[in-house]
Write an enzyme that holds these catalytic residues in place. Structure first.
Site, PDB file in Angstrom:
ATOM      1  CD  GLU A 146     -19.432  55.871  25.004  1.00 38.50           C
ATOM      2  OE1 GLU A 146     -19.017  56.976  24.602  1.00 38.50           O
ATOM      3  OE2 GLU A 146     -18.693  54.884  25.152  1.00 38.50           O
ATOM      4  CD  GLU A 205     -31.647  39.056  36.867  1.00 40.56           C
ATOM      5  OE1 GLU A 205     -32.665  38.414  36.517  1.00 40.56           O
ATOM      6  OE2 GLU A 205     -30.559  38.968  36.288  1.00 40.56           O
TER       7      GLU A 205
END
Length: 310
Positions: free
Chosen positions: A92, A123
């Site tokens: 953004e 992970e």
């Protein structure tokens, strides 16, 4: 051995984000109204969690701003929901503040494909995180925000440890207290939102609190970097009709120019709202206004103070 001792050995210790939320017990038996009310009440916790870490947020914002002013960059890193939130916030920044895409970057375990598909098997591999940072030439000048709701994700911890080893600024965002995860970074932000409505589903309260914290951090840093005037996005990238209308509105409100003049200014400045505002408010030509902005390190308010001083 007594029955009590046998029982204590069989107790499973669950970190806070994995514990059972008693207020949402038997959730599957609730009416739609009851479920929505449970969510509505639970979602008050993220706001409280953010309020409790205001000092840490202030420290993080000031330290990040200092690094970015010294040619550093900001990186988010995480897995699953945490990684997606980091990528979202980073993505953004270019349209909102007209930043170079390299300035704020989001890294998610498994890369871009992990935005839509699960890469949970990655992970636990800390070495991959280090490789992901090295691929981006991560250096001591940069900042790493490691996002891990559990405070234990090896991928994120590996990245943070590597960053510390090269003297980069390290910040963690987690949702567990110190008893569940001992973190030792320059700044540790613990957003304690309690057990989730769905036990262990940290995309809920923990994710909401994390999104709120990232909003505050990135927006505040951009304000400190001169990307905002008043509360207006003066460095937005005019890339579609909606943003063009917003840019015209900013020039109308702050620069006191009509729509025709606003469009003309934006054409002259290749869509730079900040430069257009400086011209509108000072009467300078494009070349002189651009030079003044450069001398003012891109800060419109500083440039206008210099104009008034002359």
């Amino acid at each position: 051995m007594s029955d009590t001792n046998n029982h204590s050995k069989n107790i499973i210790h669950r970190i806070l984000t994995e514990q059972i939320n008693l207020t949402s017990n038997e959730l599957d038996t609730k009416s739609t109204k009851e479920i929505v009310n449970i969510f509505s009440e639970a979602d008050k916790e993220p706001q409280k969690a953010v309020e409790r870490v205001i000092p840490e947020l202030i420290n993080a914002i000031d330290e990040i701003t200092s690094r970015l002013k010294s040619n550093g960059r900001l990186f988010y890193i995480g897995t699953g929901t945490s990684g997606r939130l980091g990528v979202l916030d980073a993505s953004e920044c270019p349209p909102t503040f007209c930043t170079n895409p390299d300035l704020v970057q989001g890294i998610i375990a498994g890369g871009i494909s992990s935005l839509t598909t699960s890469s949970e098997h990655l992970e636990d591999v800390s070495e991959i995180a280090i490789s992901d940072l090295k691929d981006r030439n991560f250096s001591y000048r940069d900042v790493l925000i490691g996002i891990t709701a559990s405070g234990r994700t090896p991928y994120v911890l590996g990245a943070l440890n590597y960053s510390k080893s090269i003297s980069a600024l390290t910040i963690s965002i987690s949702s567990v207290p110190e008893r569940d995860s001992t973190l030792d970074n320059d700044i540790d932000i613990r957003l304690i939102t309690g057990p989730e409505i769905l036990a262990g589903s940290t995309r809920l309260k923990a994710g909401t609190a994390t999104k709120m914290a990232l909003n505050i951090i990135s927006t505040s840093v951009m304000i400190k970097l001169g990307k905002v005037y008043g509360n207006r996005m003066i460095d937005l990238s005019v890339s579609n009709d909606k943003l063009l209308d917003r840019a015209i509105g900013i020039l109308f409100d702050i620069g006191s120019v009509d729509k025709v003049t606003a469009v003309q200014l934006l054409k002259k400045t290749n869509g730079s709202v900040k430069l257009s505002l400086l011209i509108a408010l000072s009467g300078m030509d494009v070349i002189d206004a651009k030079q003044l902005l450069n001398d003012s390190k891109g800060n419109l308010r500083t440039a206008l103070i210099r104009v008034k001083g002359n």
